[in-house]
Design a protein around this motif. Sequence first.
Motif, short mmCIF file in Angstrom:
data_model
loop_
_atom_site.label_atom_id
_atom_site.label_comp_id
_atom_site.label_asym_id
_atom_site.label_seq_id
_atom_site.Cartn_x
_atom_site.Cartn_y
_atom_site.Cartn_z
N GLY A 144 -0.78 0.62 -0.06
CA GLY A 144 -0.15 0.42 1.24
C GLY A 144 0.67 -0.85 1.29
N LEU A 145 0.11 -1.95 0.76
CA LEU A 145 0.84 -3.22 0.75
C LEU A 145 2.10 -3.13 -0.11
CD1 LEU A 145 -2.11 -5.77 0.47
CD2 LEU A 145 -0.68 -5.34 2.47
N THR A 146 1.98 -2.43 -1.24
CA THR A 146 3.15 -2.25 -2.10
C THR A 146 4.24 -1.50 -1.35
OG1 THR A 146 1.76 -2.24 -4.08
CG2 THR A 146 3.96 -1.29 -4.28
N ALA A 147 3.86 -0.47 -0.59
CA ALA A 147 4.83 0.30 0.19
C ALA A 147 5.52 -0.57 1.23
CB ALA A 147 4.13 1.48 0.86
N GLN A 167 -7.83 0.00 -3.90
CA GLN A 167 -6.61 0.62 -4.42
C GLN A 167 -5.76 1.17 -3.29
OE1 GLN A 167 -5.30 0.50 -7.29
NE2 GLN A 167 -6.95 -0.13 -8.67
N GLN A 168 -6.39 1.71 -2.24
CA GLN A 168 -5.63 2.21 -1.09
C GLN A 168 -4.92 1.06 -0.38
OE1 GLN A 168 -9.27 4.56 0.35
NE2 GLN A 168 -7.61 5.76 1.21
N VAL A 169 -5.60 -0.08 -0.26
CA VAL A 169 -4.97 -1.25 0.35
C VAL A 169 -3.79 -1.71 -0.51
CG1 VAL A 169 -5.31 -3.68 1.00
CG2 VAL A 169 -7.08 -2.00 1.53
N ALA A 222 -1.58 -7.48 9.77
CA ALA A 222 -2.89 -7.14 9.21
C ALA A 222 -3.61 -6.09 10.04
CB ALA A 222 -3.74 -8.40 9.09
N ARG A 223 -3.56 -6.24 11.35
CA ARG A 223 -4.26 -5.28 12.22
C ARG A 223 -3.60 -3.90 12.17
NH1 ARG A 223 -5.98 -6.14 18.58
NH2 ARG A 223 -6.89 -4.06 18.87
N THR A 224 -2.28 -3.89 12.29
CA THR A 224 -1.57 -2.60 12.26
C THR A 224 -1.80 -1.90 10.93
OG1 THR A 224 0.12 -3.54 13.71
CG2 THR A 224 0.69 -1.51 12.51
N PHE A 225 -1.74 -2.67 9.85
CA PHE A 225 -1.93 -2.11 8.52
C PHE A 225 -3.33 -1.52 8.38
CE2 PHE A 225 -3.31 -2.40 4.11
CZ PHE A 225 -2.24 -1.85 3.42
N ALA A 226 -4.36 -2.29 8.77
CA ALA A 226 -5.74 -1.83 8.61
C ALA A 226 -6.02 -0.60 9.47
CB ALA A 226 -6.70 -2.96 8.97
N GLU A 227 -5.54 -0.60 10.71
CA GLU A 227 -5.79 0.53 11.60
C GLU A 227 -5.07 1.79 11.11
OE1 GLU A 227 -4.63 -1.00 15.40
OE2 GLU A 227 -6.60 -1.91 15.78
N THR A 228 -3.87 1.61 10.59
CA THR A 228 -3.14 2.76 10.06
C THR A 228 -3.87 3.36 8.86
OG1 THR A 228 -1.03 1.83 10.78
CG2 THR A 228 -0.95 3.54 9.07
N LEU A 229 -4.32 2.49 7.96
CA LEU A 229 -5.03 2.96 6.77
C LEU A 229 -6.32 3.69 7.17
CD1 LEU A 229 -4.25 2.72 3.80
CD2 LEU A 229 -5.80 0.77 3.61
N ALA A 230 -7.04 3.15 8.15
CA ALA A 230 -8.27 3.77 8.60
C ALA A 230 -8.00 5.11 9.28
CB ALA A 230 -9.01 2.83 9.56
N ASP A 231 -6.91 5.21 10.03
CA ASP A 231 -6.56 6.48 10.69
C ASP A 231 -6.23 7.56 9.67
OD1 ASP A 231 -6.95 5.36 13.16
OD2 ASP A 231 -4.83 4.94 13.53
N ARG A 232 -5.67 7.14 8.54
CA ARG A 232 -5.30 8.12 7.51
C ARG A 232 -6.51 8.66 6.76
NH1 ARG A 232 0.20 5.76 4.62
NH2 ARG A 232 1.55 5.97 6.47
N ASP A 233 -7.57 7.85 6.65
CA ASP A 233 -8.76 8.28 5.92
C ASP A 233 -10.00 7.90 6.71
OD1 ASP A 233 -10.50 9.19 4.03
OD2 ASP A 233 -9.85 7.84 2.43
N PRO A 234 -10.19 8.52 7.88
CA PRO A 234 -11.28 8.10 8.78
C PRO A 234 -12.68 8.35 8.24
CG PRO A 234 -10.25 10.11 9.57
CD PRO A 234 -9.40 9.62 8.44
N ASP A 235 -12.81 9.26 7.29
CA ASP A 235 -14.13 9.53 6.72
C ASP A 235 -14.57 8.42 5.75
OD1 ASP A 235 -14.35 11.89 8.13
OD2 ASP A 235 -13.45 13.08 6.50
N ALA A 236 -13.61 7.70 5.19
CA ALA A 236 -13.93 6.68 4.19
C ALA A 236 -13.74 5.26 4.69
CB ALA A 236 -13.07 6.90 2.94
N LEU A 237 -12.84 5.06 5.68
CA LEU A 237 -12.47 3.71 6.10
C LEU A 237 -12.60 3.53 7.60
CD1 LEU A 237 -9.15 3.41 4.02
CD2 LEU A 237 -11.42 2.60 3.33
#
Length: 812
Positions: free
Chosen positions: A665-668, A660-662, A702-717
């Motif tokens: 983000g993609l929708t945004a 759902q987080q992915v 894809a890389r920028t998107f994934a790294e950004t998402l992981a930086d926002r929620d580092p405990d989960a991703l």
Amino acid sequence: MRSLDAYEKKRDFEATPEPRAELVEAGGDRLSFVVQKHDASSMHYDFRLEWGGVLLSWAVTKGPSADPSQKRLAVRTEDHPVAYGTFEGTIPEDEYGGGTVMLWDSGWWEPLHDPEEGLKDGKLHLRLHGARMKGGWALVRMEDERDEKNENWLLIKERDDFARDGAEVLTESHKTSVTTGRTMREITEGKAPALPSHNKPRPRFRKVQLATLKDAPPEGKDWQHEAKFDGYRCVIALGKGGVRLYSRNGKDWSDRFGALCEPAAALDCDSALIDGEVIAGRGGGDFSTLQKALKSGDALTFHAFDCMVLDGEDLTGKPLSARRKALQELFGGLPPRGPLRLSPIIEGEGADALAAMCDAGGEGIVSKRRDAPYRGGRSKAWIKSKCIRRAEFVIAGWSPSTKRGRPFASLLLGSYESGALVFRGRVGTGFDEDDFKELEPALASLAQRSAPFDGALPTEGQDANWVTPKLVVEAEYTEFTREGRIRHGVYKGLREDKEAREVSAKAEAETEGDDERAIGGVRVSSVGRVVYPEAGLTKGEVAGHYAKVGKRMLTHAADRPLSLLRCPDGISGECFFQKHAGKGFPDTVKTMPIEEKDGEREDYMYVSTPEGLIGAAQMGTLEFHIWGAARDRIERPDRMVFDLDPDEELDFKRVKAAAQQVREGLTACGLQSVPMVTGGKGVHVIAPLRRISGWDTVKYFARTFAETLADRDPDALTATMSKSKRKGRVFIDWLRNERGATAIAPYSLRARPGAAVAVPVSWDELDDLERPDGFHPQDMKDRLSRRCPLLAPEARGIGKGVLEALEDWSKG
């Protein structure tokens, strides 16, 4: 590959005995090197290193020195063909390089860094394993001395255990050929090679050990794996009285393998009995090429894989590991590209070795127990596993042809089982003009009135002309039918090393022809074989699944490069990935050329029809993995995939939350997406794309998107592949979006115990699912009655607007 144009332009091959310009496949387990003492306009030593399919060459004016204080001038010359590494003789005076050439040293070399970078930067560091030059060496370009005519380097010995004091110790200590023992004068005068004296009696021929055919290779550290060659078995015997080369049945074929007699006689031992295979052509050889080479006198290669006797000692009672060591010592000083070679061991587990061999287009592998003695006859200590379906048969008759110039339409084949000649089908393709010329008189001389088969006459033989069953042929085929007959036979050549009465196809027929039926218009063999033991799913049911989902699956998988996960013995056996079609694949599995990173083009598999999917299932395929681009625009991806791979401790709720987080983000960023449960432990989030951007752009997004998402929620991703970083997290695998990467195809089975299927679902449906592997073949009827969720979203391109949205979202 480098060019041999300069080499070819300088030589008249009608006048010089030097080998013609021919590039070879680069690489291999060992790269050869050679040093040739050359008495041309001035005496010098030619130092040559195999690289890129040629011999890189330098003329060392004073010869190599083992003294590190000596820096020897080495003038770069034109690249030479690899075959030049075995040349010794005299070049006519009027020809380029006229004079005597001696093979002064040979062996193999190790680059200690990337040779391409070293050649470019002018610093090449290497380790030599020769008879005379050993240890570390360096080639350093003299930048200040470089001009348009000459590229000057220095050859320098490094300080190690092989370094010696004294500038000329190396060249003064060795004044004869490393292979023939001749001086420069003796080579000029054409004196016969000074071969080693074999002081012990020549061993008598012994019955060779044979391998047992199995569907898959054995596993474990107790086995070593070697290539299965496509040639003639050969036993070399040498000792007092000279050299003899025998066929597998003990026939003296020294005349037929005559080109190998002199190299064999040069082996440095008192006596030996060596088992191996004679081939012609590249790689593991080609039987048809070998047949032609034996008639024309072309080059032959002997690959040694066992040693029964050495220096009078019987080694057959010793384990393979000890026999292999003796063989390595005997062959250690020979050039890697010479006529006598050591059969290479393929590292890794058996399934990996077989997959690598099949992917390279080889015939198969032979697995051997390391602790087993050598025993003549069929043995389970040697196991052969084939990539290519091929066997020997006996010619029993021929069908007439109506085509002009063709003496027969097909050959009728049989094999001897328990003393009776059994009909095995026919072969009607694979013949060339030379084959017809050879076979027509041979068949005529064996003509007889009655059919030689024991039992009922086959229907194919109603108009046949029968022959006495004496000729043995080798043929490829796609499969054995339930009746024990080959399908789609292709003629490969006559086998003169086997007696007709010895030919049995029982093992091949039992391995492949237990039961078959047509599924989706495709003949599928072994339909009753259980490939998913826990689920009780058979090979026939796997083919049936792909027949059922074929049209739906091809909406997403057609005309894309594929990687197939093949499990010939089911998931309890060994499985391997394959992306290049090997021999034996049906015509419905097609190939397309794709340029790879190194600039070479390779043929990749793809399918366009349900018959292609079923045909791949017939070859043992369970999983289909697809590229993110279609073959009509291979450089423009039309899908982006994020593979959400959870740590083993996490439950499925965490994976769904990550999905759902992915999605959000993609929708945004302006992209629509759909989830797919993979049938494994994770979820794929798939975004369909318009084909306006290349691989680099999609990978960047894809890389920028994934790294950004992981930086926002580092405990989960995490967006890092490292297992230590995944602890307690979901890995957002963005690497599926690189050129050449693949992802599991929608509606593909997974090679896991429950026989789950990868299924696209809606976002609402994902919320209600309890596990990612809950769909199975029996659920497909219901799924196919609904519209595929992957068809719902609108494809959008990763253009300027989406990239700007990504930048804004990543800052937020």
